[in-house]
Design an enzyme around this catalytic site. Structure first.
Site, PDB file in Angstrom:
ATOM      1  N   GLU A  38       0.895  -1.278   0.050  1.00  0.00           N
ATOM      2  CA  GLU A  38      -0.022   0.094  -0.100  1.00  0.00           C
ATOM      3  C   GLU A  38       0.820   1.226   0.030  1.00  0.00           C
ATOM      4  O   GLU A  38       1.971   1.355   1.004  1.00  0.00           O
ATOM      5  CB  GLU A  38      -0.872   0.032   1.204  1.00  0.00           C
ATOM      6  CG  GLU A  38      -1.774   1.104   1.280  1.00  0.00           C
ATOM      7  CD  GLU A  38      -2.811   0.853   2.306  1.00  0.00           C
ATOM      8  OE1 GLU A  38      -3.650  -0.073   2.335  1.00  0.00           O
ATOM      9  OE2 GLU A  38      -3.072   2.077   3.196  1.00  0.00           O
ATOM     10  N   THR A  69      -3.830   5.103  -1.220  1.00  0.00           N
ATOM     11  CA  THR A  69      -4.948   5.452  -0.425  1.00  0.00           C
ATOM     12  C   THR A  69      -5.524   6.839  -1.022  1.00  0.00           C
ATOM     13  O   THR A  69      -5.111   7.271  -2.138  1.00  0.00           O
ATOM     14  CB  THR A  69      -4.439   5.794   0.952  1.00  0.00           C
ATOM     15  OG1 THR A  69      -3.381   6.757   0.975  1.00  0.00           O
ATOM     16  CG2 THR A  69      -3.694   4.439   1.655  1.00  0.00           C
ATOM     17  N   ALA A  72      -7.078  11.130   2.645  1.00  0.00           N
ATOM     18  CA  ALA A  72      -6.579  11.547   3.991  1.00  0.00           C
ATOM     19  C   ALA A  72      -6.256  12.899   4.091  1.00  0.00           C
ATOM     20  O   ALA A  72      -6.610  13.738   4.983  1.00  0.00           O
ATOM     21  CB  ALA A  72      -5.428  10.451   4.412  1.00  0.00           C
ATOM     22  N   HIS A  98      -8.151   3.340  -3.412  1.00  0.00           N
ATOM     23  CA  HIS A  98      -8.953   3.380  -2.534  1.00  0.00           C
ATOM     24  C   HIS A  98      -9.985   4.444  -2.976  1.00  0.00           C
ATOM     25  O   HIS A  98      -9.532   5.437  -3.353  1.00  0.00           O
ATOM     26  CB  HIS A  98      -8.498   3.750  -1.001  1.00  0.00           C
ATOM     27  CG  HIS A  98      -7.211   2.916  -0.577  1.00  0.00           C
ATOM     28  ND1 HIS A  98      -6.612   2.709   0.626  1.00  0.00           N
ATOM     29  CD2 HIS A  98      -6.659   1.762  -1.377  1.00  0.00           C
ATOM     30  CE1 HIS A  98      -6.129   1.847   0.946  1.00  0.00           C
ATOM     31  NE2 HIS A  98      -5.850   0.949  -0.499  1.00  0.00           N
ATOM     32  N   GLY A 129     -14.971   6.218   4.261  1.00  0.00           N
ATOM     33  CA  GLY A 129     -14.236   7.473   4.996  1.00  0.00           C
ATOM     34  C   GLY A 129     -14.913   7.926   5.892  1.00  0.00           C
ATOM     35  O   GLY A 129     -15.667   7.273   6.697  1.00  0.00           O
ATOM     36  N   ALA A 144     -20.174   2.369   3.117  1.00  0.00           N
ATOM     37  CA  ALA A 144     -19.622   1.624   2.087  1.00  0.00           C
ATOM     38  C   ALA A 144     -20.286   1.003   1.362  1.00  0.00           C
ATOM     39  O   ALA A 144     -20.174   0.931   0.087  1.00  0.00           O
ATOM     40  CB  ALA A 144     -18.107   1.032   2.803  1.00  0.00           C
ATOM     41  N   HIS A 168     -14.783  -1.762  14.210  1.00  0.00           N
ATOM     42  CA  HIS A 168     -14.688  -0.433  13.937  1.00  0.00           C
ATOM     43  C   HIS A 168     -15.160   0.539  15.021  1.00  0.00           C
ATOM     44  O   HIS A 168     -16.121   0.226  15.712  1.00  0.00           O
ATOM     45  CB  HIS A 168     -15.657  -0.222  12.723  1.00  0.00           C
ATOM     46  CG  HIS A 168     -15.422   1.369  12.140  1.00  0.00           C
ATOM     47  ND1 HIS A 168     -15.959   2.157  12.436  1.00  0.00           N
ATOM     48  CD2 HIS A 168     -14.770   1.678  10.963  1.00  0.00           C
ATOM     49  CE1 HIS A 168     -15.674   3.369  12.103  1.00  0.00           C
ATOM     50  NE2 HIS A 168     -14.834   2.774  10.795  1.00  0.00           N
ATOM     51  N   LYS A 184     -21.574  -6.618   4.184  1.00  0.00           N
ATOM     52  CA  LYS A 184     -20.866  -5.605   3.015  1.00  0.00           C
ATOM     53  C   LYS A 184     -20.101  -6.818   2.436  1.00  0.00           C
ATOM     54  O   LYS A 184     -19.856  -6.656   1.344  1.00  0.00           O
ATOM     55  CB  LYS A 184     -19.840  -4.610   4.145  1.00  0.00           C
ATOM     56  CG  LYS A 184     -19.180  -3.812   3.155  1.00  0.00           C
ATOM     57  CD  LYS A 184     -18.600  -2.691   3.978  1.00  0.00           C
ATOM     58  CE  LYS A 184     -17.463  -3.189   4.798  1.00  0.00           C
ATOM     59  NZ  LYS A 184     -16.417  -1.886   5.513  1.00  0.00           N
ATOM     60  N   GLN A 194      -7.980  -3.415   8.651  1.00  0.00           N
ATOM     61  CA  GLN A 194      -7.054  -2.584   9.557  1.00  0.00           C
ATOM     62  C   GLN A 194      -5.739  -3.053  10.078  1.00  0.00           C
ATOM     63  O   GLN A 194      -6.104  -4.314  10.290  1.00  0.00           O
ATOM     64  CB  GLN A 194      -7.817  -2.013  10.536  1.00  0.00           C
ATOM     65  CG  GLN A 194      -7.278  -0.838  11.132  1.00  0.00           C
ATOM     66  CD  GLN A 194      -6.860   0.330  10.243  1.00  0.00           C
ATOM     67  OE1 GLN A 194      -5.777   0.358   9.926  1.00  0.00           O
ATOM     68  NE2 GLN A 194      -7.595   1.229   9.770  1.00  0.00           N
TER      69      GLN A 194
HETATM   70  P1  FAD Z   1     -18.489   1.148   6.540  1.00  0.00           P
HETATM   71  O1  FAD Z   1     -18.324  -0.187   6.300  1.00  0.00           O
HETATM   72  O2  FAD Z   1     -19.718   2.129   5.989  1.00  0.00           O
HETATM   73  O3  FAD Z   1     -18.674   1.011   8.229  1.00  0.00           O
HETATM   74  C1  FAD Z   1     -18.475   2.424   9.165  1.00  0.00           C
HETATM   75  C2  FAD Z   1     -19.380   2.086  10.128  1.00  0.00           C
HETATM   76  O4  FAD Z   1     -20.653   2.282  10.005  1.00  0.00           O
HETATM   77  C3  FAD Z   1     -19.114   0.774  11.183  1.00  0.00           C
HETATM   78  O5  FAD Z   1     -19.294   0.885  12.441  1.00  0.00           O
HETATM   79  C4  FAD Z   1     -20.253  -0.221  10.528  1.00  0.00           C
HETATM   80  O6  FAD Z   1     -20.560  -1.016  11.181  1.00  0.00           O
HETATM   81  C5  FAD Z   1     -21.357   0.938  10.408  1.00  0.00           C
HETATM   82  N1  FAD Z   1     -22.339   0.796   9.361  1.00  0.00           N
HETATM   83  C6  FAD Z   1     -22.122   0.089   8.114  1.00  0.00           C
HETATM   84  N2  FAD Z   1     -23.420   0.122   7.491  1.00  0.00           N
HETATM   85  C7  FAD Z   1     -24.273   0.638   8.147  1.00  0.00           C
HETATM   86  C8  FAD Z   1     -25.609   1.004   8.059  1.00  0.00           C
HETATM   87  N3  FAD Z   1     -26.377   0.417   7.147  1.00  0.00           N
HETATM   88  N4  FAD Z   1     -26.330   1.145   9.178  1.00  0.00           N
HETATM   89  C9  FAD Z   1     -25.750   1.455  10.467  1.00  0.00           C
HETATM   90  N5  FAD Z   1     -24.333   1.408  10.484  1.00  0.00           N
HETATM   91  C10 FAD Z   1     -23.780   0.903   9.480  1.00  0.00           C
HETATM   92  N6  FAD Z   1      -9.863   6.108   4.848  1.00  0.00           N
HETATM   93  C11 FAD Z   1      -9.579   7.201   3.865  1.00  0.00           C
HETATM   94  O7  FAD Z   1      -9.993   8.173   4.284  1.00  0.00           O
HETATM   95  N7  FAD Z   1      -8.771   6.874   2.820  1.00  0.00           N
HETATM   96  C12 FAD Z   1      -8.218   5.713   2.492  1.00  0.00           C
HETATM   97  O8  FAD Z   1      -7.492   5.393   1.621  1.00  0.00           O
HETATM   98  C13 FAD Z   1      -8.464   4.712   3.483  1.00  0.00           C
HETATM   99  N8  FAD Z   1      -7.963   3.345   3.335  1.00  0.00           N
HETATM  100  C14 FAD Z   1      -8.521   2.396   4.216  1.00  0.00           C
HETATM  101  C15 FAD Z   1      -7.906   0.984   4.067  1.00  0.00           C
HETATM  102  C16 FAD Z   1      -8.357  -0.092   4.896  1.00  0.00           C
HETATM  103  C17 FAD Z   1      -7.738  -1.388   4.331  1.00  0.00           C
HETATM  104  C18 FAD Z   1      -9.031   0.188   6.014  1.00  0.00           C
HETATM  105  C19 FAD Z   1      -9.343  -0.875   7.029  1.00  0.00           C
HETATM  106  C20 FAD Z   1      -9.420   1.570   6.248  1.00  0.00           C
HETATM  107  C21 FAD Z   1      -9.301   2.534   5.374  1.00  0.00           C
HETATM  108  N9  FAD Z   1      -9.688   3.810   5.844  1.00  0.00           N
HETATM  109  C22 FAD Z   1      -9.587   4.906   4.835  1.00  0.00           C
HETATM  110  C23 FAD Z   1     -10.437   4.271   6.729  1.00  0.00           C
HETATM  111  C24 FAD Z   1     -11.912   4.232   6.716  1.00  0.00           C
HETATM  112  O9  FAD Z   1     -12.354   5.096   5.511  1.00  0.00           O
HETATM  113  C25 FAD Z   1     -12.404   4.554   7.960  1.00  0.00           C
HETATM  114  O10 FAD Z   1     -12.266   3.624   8.863  1.00  0.00           O
HETATM  115  C26 FAD Z   1     -14.025   4.623   8.038  1.00  0.00           C
HETATM  116  O11 FAD Z   1     -14.241   5.141   9.256  1.00  0.00           O
HETATM  117  C27 FAD Z   1     -15.033   3.512   7.835  1.00  0.00           C
HETATM  118  O12 FAD Z   1     -14.811   2.985   6.524  1.00  0.00           O
HETATM  119  P2  FAD Z   1     -15.488   1.618   5.996  1.00  0.00           P
HETATM  120  O13 FAD Z   1     -15.610   1.514   4.745  1.00  0.00           O
HETATM  121  O14 FAD Z   1     -15.118   0.415   7.130  1.00  0.00           O
HETATM  122  O15 FAD Z   1     -17.033   2.059   6.376  1.00  0.00           O
END
Ligand code: FAD
Length: 303
Positions: A38, A69, A72, A98, A129, A144, A168, A184, A194
């Site tokens: 990455e 990425t 950020a 990403h 995000g 997401a 998370h 998901k 993570q």
């Molecule tokens: P989601 O899957 O949407 O989940 C976020 C939260 O919402 C979780 O608590 C989940 O349980 C909850 N949730 C999901 N769906 C629902 C629903 N329908 N109703 C209620 N709650 C729900 N960030 C950046 O800005 N840039 C990057 O390049 C980047 N790369 C990353 C790469 C990896 C491998 C990882 C693990 C993280 C990365 N992140 C990055 C961080 C990420 O954007 C954050 O952690 C963000 O807060 C959550 O992203 P997610 O896609 O996991 O969110």
């Protein structure tokens, strides 16, 4: 910037048209364990030099794919796009952007996805995000999973999603986290985690997903840290626990940058070895735009 790096990487690493077979990460994972690195988009001239050196150096290790990425540092978002398109054109392995959706409207995301699709990009890491601290996000997306649907509608991409072995930070509880993660992964092709320090967190998460009927490959993300305060800050942000024994080892080297880097390599090497024994479908190494630690980890593992 990329003109500076890509011609150098290009010769031996260039993708010969139609000759290398699958470039979708789900297909690569189905063929056997992957190794991936990455990077992040650099924003200063020194950062650019480090990035270019790292890409050039790590390309010679023939990773299964690399990822870049996004977002950020708000102002450099377009760099992710430009870097991934150049890598897709010039490297022998896939580059996956990403993509975070919070704060974007649907039209912006569709245009970006069309640019990726038309540029030959075959994989997208779909992420929510992080919402702004003041809660004043404008945008059409919250989670997401919403982004996965739009990606599917826009092109024939393989779609990866994020997984948090230690849950998370915004999840209300563990059971809710695992249910959302399972939902998901049912609509995605693979997960990337993570970073974490105790492989047991990964093993338990995979088991919990299996209990929910989900067996999509989830690739563990491993971070060879290079700074003790940096590692502690990122761990606190992401809900990653640092085991007491590791805290003590970190304290002992915190004053010495090279000793810290070597500890990061030792810890990551041990973690990767244990994850491979557990049958992880791949290893995703957070290169953080530096090649030295990654090279040392792979050499220690005879890869
Ligand atoms: P989601 O899957 O949407 O989940 C976020 C939260 O919402 C979780 O608590 C989940 O349980 C909850 N949730 C999901 N769906 C629902 C629903 N329908 N109703 C209620 N709650 C729900 N960030 C950046 O800005 N840039 C990057 O390049 C980047 N790369 C990353 C790469 C990896 C491998 C990882 C693990 C993280 C990365 N992140 C990055 C961080 C990420 O954007 C954050 O952690 C963000 O807060 C959550 O992203 P997610 O896609 O996991 O969110």
């Amino acid at each position: 910037m990329l003109r500076a790096v890509m011609p150098t990487v290009r010769g031996p690493g260039r993708r010969a048209s139609n000759s290398l077979g699958a470039m979708r990460i789900d297909t690569l994972l189905a063929q056997g364990p992957t190794w991936s690195f990455e990077f992040f988009p650099p924003k200063t001239p020194d950062g650019r030099r480090e990035f270019e050196d790292a890409v050039r150096d790590l390309s010679t290790l023939n990773p299964s794919y690399v990822s870049v990425t996004y977002g950020a540092l708000g102002g450099v978002r377009h760099l992710t796009r430009d870097i991934v398109l150049a890598m897709t054109r010039d490297l022998a392995f896939p580059a996956m952007p990403h993509l975070t959706c919070v704060g974007h409207d649907r039209g912006e995301i569709v245009r970006l996805l069309e640019t990726y699709r038309d540029g030959g990009v075959e994989n997208i890491l779909a992420l929510a995000g992080d919402p702004r601290d003041d809660g004043c996000d404008t945008g059409d997306f919250r989670y997401a999973t919403d982004l996965v649907e739009l990606i599917r509608a826009t092109g024939d991409f393989a779609v990866g999603v994020a997984a948090f072995p230690e849950v998370h930070p915004r999840s209300p509880d563990r059971a809710a986290d695992r249910r959302r993660l399972a939902d998901k992964l049912r609509v995605a092709d693979f997960g990337l985690t993570q970073f974490f320090f105790d492989p047991e967190h990964y093993r338990v998460m995979v088991q919990e997903l299996a209990d929910l009927g989900v067996d999509a490959p989830v690739v563990p993300g491993v971070m060879p840290f290079t700074s003790v305060p940096g590692a502690r800050r990122m761990a606190a942000m992401n809900g990653t626990r640092i085991p007491d024994a590791l805290q003590a080892r970190m304290d002992a080297v915190a004053h010495d940058p090279e000793a810290t880097r070597r500890l990061g390599v030792a810890v990551a090497t041990d973690l990767v070895a244990r994850l491979r024994e557990m049958g992880a479908p791949g290893i995703h190494l957070y290169a953080m735009n530096r090649a030295t630690s990654i090279r040392e980890i792979l050499a220690a593992l005879d890869r």
